[in-house]
Scaffold this motif. Structure first.
Motif, PDB file in Angstrom:
ATOM      1  N   LEU A  86     -83.742 -23.278 -80.139  1.00  0.00           N
ATOM      2  CA  LEU A  86     -83.968 -24.466 -80.953  1.00  0.00           C
ATOM      3  C   LEU A  86     -83.907 -25.739 -80.094  1.00  0.00           C
ATOM      4  N   TRP A  87     -83.087 -25.689 -79.045  1.00  0.00           N
ATOM      5  CA  TRP A  87     -82.898 -26.852 -78.179  1.00  0.00           C
ATOM      6  C   TRP A  87     -83.912 -26.897 -77.041  1.00  0.00           C
ATOM      7  N   GLU A  88     -84.636 -25.820 -76.821  1.00  0.00           N
ATOM      8  CA  GLU A  88     -85.525 -25.695 -75.662  1.00  0.00           C
ATOM      9  C   GLU A  88     -86.480 -26.882 -75.565  1.00  0.00           C
ATOM     10  N   TYR A  93     -78.646 -29.028 -71.733  1.00  0.00           N
ATOM     11  CA  TYR A  93     -78.270 -27.993 -72.695  1.00  0.00           C
ATOM     12  C   TYR A  93     -76.780 -27.967 -73.013  1.00  0.00           C
ATOM     13  N   SER A  94     -75.962 -28.591 -72.179  1.00  0.00           N
ATOM     14  CA  SER A  94     -74.536 -28.650 -72.499  1.00  0.00           C
ATOM     15  C   SER A  94     -74.312 -29.394 -73.809  1.00  0.00           C
ATOM     16  N   ARG A  95     -75.240 -30.268 -74.187  1.00  0.00           N
ATOM     17  CA  ARG A  95     -75.124 -30.966 -75.467  1.00  0.00           C
ATOM     18  C   ARG A  95     -75.141 -29.965 -76.619  1.00  0.00           C
ATOM     19  N   ALA A  96     -76.046 -28.989 -76.545  1.00  0.00           N
ATOM     20  CA  ALA A  96     -76.137 -27.984 -77.606  1.00  0.00           C
ATOM     21  C   ALA A  96     -74.886 -27.109 -77.633  1.00  0.00           C
ATOM     22  N   ARG A  97     -74.402 -26.734 -76.465  1.00  0.00           N
ATOM     23  CA  ARG A  97     -73.197 -25.891 -76.414  1.00  0.00           C
ATOM     24  C   ARG A  97     -71.993 -26.620 -76.990  1.00  0.00           C
ATOM     25  N   ASN A  98     -71.873 -27.911 -76.681  1.00  0.00           N
ATOM     26  CA  ASN A  98     -70.758 -28.678 -77.223  1.00  0.00           C
ATOM     27  C   ASN A  98     -70.893 -28.886 -78.729  1.00  0.00           C
ATOM     28  N   LEU A  99     -72.117 -29.019 -79.217  1.00  0.00           N
ATOM     29  CA  LEU A  99     -72.317 -29.080 -80.669  1.00  0.00           C
ATOM     30  C   LEU A  99     -71.719 -27.848 -81.339  1.00  0.00           C
ATOM     31  N   LYS A 100     -72.041 -26.675 -80.806  1.00  0.00           N
ATOM     32  CA  LYS A 100     -71.529 -25.442 -81.415  1.00  0.00           C
ATOM     33  C   LYS A 100     -70.015 -25.350 -81.290  1.00  0.00           C
ATOM     34  N   LEU A 269     -79.406 -19.908 -69.445  1.00  0.00           N
ATOM     35  CA  LEU A 269     -80.783 -19.956 -69.916  1.00  0.00           C
ATOM     36  C   LEU A 269     -81.614 -18.899 -69.203  1.00  0.00           C
ATOM     37  N   TYR A 270     -82.727 -18.518 -69.818  1.00  0.00           N
ATOM     38  CA  TYR A 270     -83.637 -17.557 -69.208  1.00  0.00           C
ATOM     39  C   TYR A 270     -84.640 -18.292 -68.322  1.00  0.00           C
ATOM     40  N   SER A 271     -84.973 -17.685 -67.206  1.00  0.00           N
ATOM     41  CA  SER A 271     -85.970 -18.288 -66.324  1.00  0.00           C
ATOM     42  C   SER A 271     -86.714 -17.189 -65.590  1.00  0.00           C
ATOM     43  N   PHE A 272     -87.798 -17.580 -64.930  1.00  0.00           N
ATOM     44  CA  PHE A 272     -88.428 -16.692 -63.964  1.00  0.00           C
ATOM     45  C   PHE A 272     -87.465 -16.540 -62.790  1.00  0.00           C
ATOM     46  N   LEU A 273     -87.727 -15.591 -61.920  1.00  0.00           N
ATOM     47  CA  LEU A 273     -86.930 -15.516 -60.698  1.00  0.00           C
ATOM     48  C   LEU A 273     -87.056 -16.836 -59.959  1.00  0.00           C
ATOM     49  N   CYS A 274     -85.940 -17.374 -59.518  1.00  0.00           N
ATOM     50  CA  CYS A 274     -85.938 -18.677 -58.851  1.00  0.00           C
ATOM     51  C   CYS A 274     -84.960 -18.613 -57.692  1.00  0.00           C
ATOM     52  N   GLU A 275     -85.489 -18.761 -56.495  1.00  0.00           N
ATOM     53  CA  GLU A 275     -84.680 -18.602 -55.278  1.00  0.00           C
ATOM     54  C   GLU A 275     -84.635 -19.900 -54.480  1.00  0.00           C
ATOM     55  N   ASP A 276     -83.560 -20.080 -53.742  1.00  0.00           N
ATOM     56  CA  ASP A 276     -83.423 -21.255 -52.886  1.00  0.00           C
ATOM     57  C   ASP A 276     -84.411 -21.195 -51.724  1.00  0.00           C
TER      58      ASP A 276
END
Length: 360
Positions: A86-88, A93-100, A269-276
């Motif tokens: 819903l927040w995507e 995203y910490s805002r959504a977690r703190n809401l809950k 959160l879900y993401s594609f593979l993401c490497e440094d």
């Protein structure tokens, strides 16, 4: 060490501005969905969404969120993946977690309602002085200020305030000033009027629209021909550049997604593979093998950039076609395209790569 000057603010100018400002707001305020209610929950959700996000962008998110989670109890019980979906796109995203988290406390301790005082609100996750002040004044008309960036800019121009508006001491001084005048007005109206003036007239980018301003007669910056000098801000710190490689793995009609760690940037959160780093094609193939993918082809995708508050990602991308039946990492899934659109929250940082494979 340089001695700080005392923060002196022209309170009489602010006092003279209140009546015309509130009158202007009641005639010209934008019709926004969260302004059509006194429900403290709805006001709370809107205020959290509006932090760091434009009003126009928030409206559809707010309406969708309130339809899905119309009460504090519903928010307290929602599955994390549903909440983040819903927040995507709103980011932070910490805002959504703190809401809950706050909703769960309210469900247990306050009968499914927000506590009815400013000081009790401050004890909840995600509630700082601004959010607590906004909810308490707008929902319950309690005489407490709600000082955000818009309010700081308005006050700095009205009073020609020569102090950095990002400095916590300056913010405290403005809050104290407003505490001294807010009881003489309708607190909810005054706070919203200050925010509305900053958003629509005394704007952050470009010249302020002084010819439309209801308090221009009381504004020191306009009077002195110095509107471009205010607000005073310290130079921004340069963002740290980080190089990343995004690997988009397509398996049949699905896409490999990895749920990120529970801490740090874009947590959970879900993401594609993401490497440094910016990796070679050979290294990408090795990484895919580690994730249980047999690579059939690899092609380069367009570079992309994403800006966070203090970090800037410079990304290169690879599109991998492959097969994989057994995934060795428990946080990896092969998600069908329709699931990605409806169930899994992927950060906006990867939007350009979602578009390239037709997911946006």
């Amino acid at each position: 060490m340089k001695e700080k000057r005392p923060i002196l603010i022209d309170a009489p100018r602010v006092g003279r501005s209140i009546e015309p400002l509130c009158g202007w707001y009641q005639k010209h305020a934008r019709k926004l969905p969260w302004r059509q209610t006194n429900d403290s929950y709805a006001i709370w959700v809107s205020e959290v969404m509006l932090q760091q996000t434009r009003v126009e962008a928030v409206i559809p998110y707010y309406e969708r969120f309130m339809t899905a989670l119309p009460t504090i109890e519903a928010l307290a019980e929602v599955d994390d993946d549903v909440l983040l979906k819903l927040w995507e796109g709103l980011g932070y995203y910490s805002r959504a977690r703190n809401l809950k988290k706050a909703a769960q406390i309210c469900a247990v301790q306050y009968g499914g309602r927000l506590p009815g005082s400013y000081t009790e609100l401050l004890k909840l996750p995600g509630f700082g002085p601004y959010t607590a002040g906004a909810v308490a004044s707008i929902a319950w008309n309690l005489p407490v200020p709600a000082v955000d960036g818009n309010v700081m800019r308005v006050i700095s121009r009205i009073t020609a305030l020569e102090h950095d508006i990002k400095d916590p001491a300056t913010v405290r001084a403005v809050r104290e000033l407003l505490c001294g005048v807010i009881e003489a007005s309708e607190p909810g109206i005054l706070n919203q009027a200050l925010m509305e003036l900053g958003a629509c007239i005394c704007v952050p980018n470009g010249a302020p629209r002084c010819h439309e301003c209801p308090v221009s007669a009381h504004c020191a910056a306009r009077e002195n021909g110095q509107t471009e000098l205010f607000p005073v801000k310290a130079p921004k710190k340069q963002r740290r550049i980080e190089e990343k490689t995004v690997i988009v793995v397509c398996v049949d009609d699905g896409v490999l997604l990895c749920k990120r760690e529970s801490k740090g940037l874009l947590a959970n959160l879900y993401s594609f593979l993401c490497e440094d780093g910016h990796l070679t094609k050979e290294t990408v193939i090795d990484i895919c093998k580690q994730h249980g993918i047999t690579v059939e082809s690899v092609s380069e995708m367009k570079p992309a950039k994403h800006i966070f508050t203090h970090i800037e990602w410079h990304m290169i991308g690879y599109l991998v076609q492959g097969t994989g039946k057994t995934l060795p990492y428990e946080n990896d899934i092969i998600a069908a395209r329709h699931q990605i659109r409806t169930a899994y929250s992927i950060p906006r940082a990867f939007a350009s790569y979602q578009k390239e494979i037709g997911l946006l």
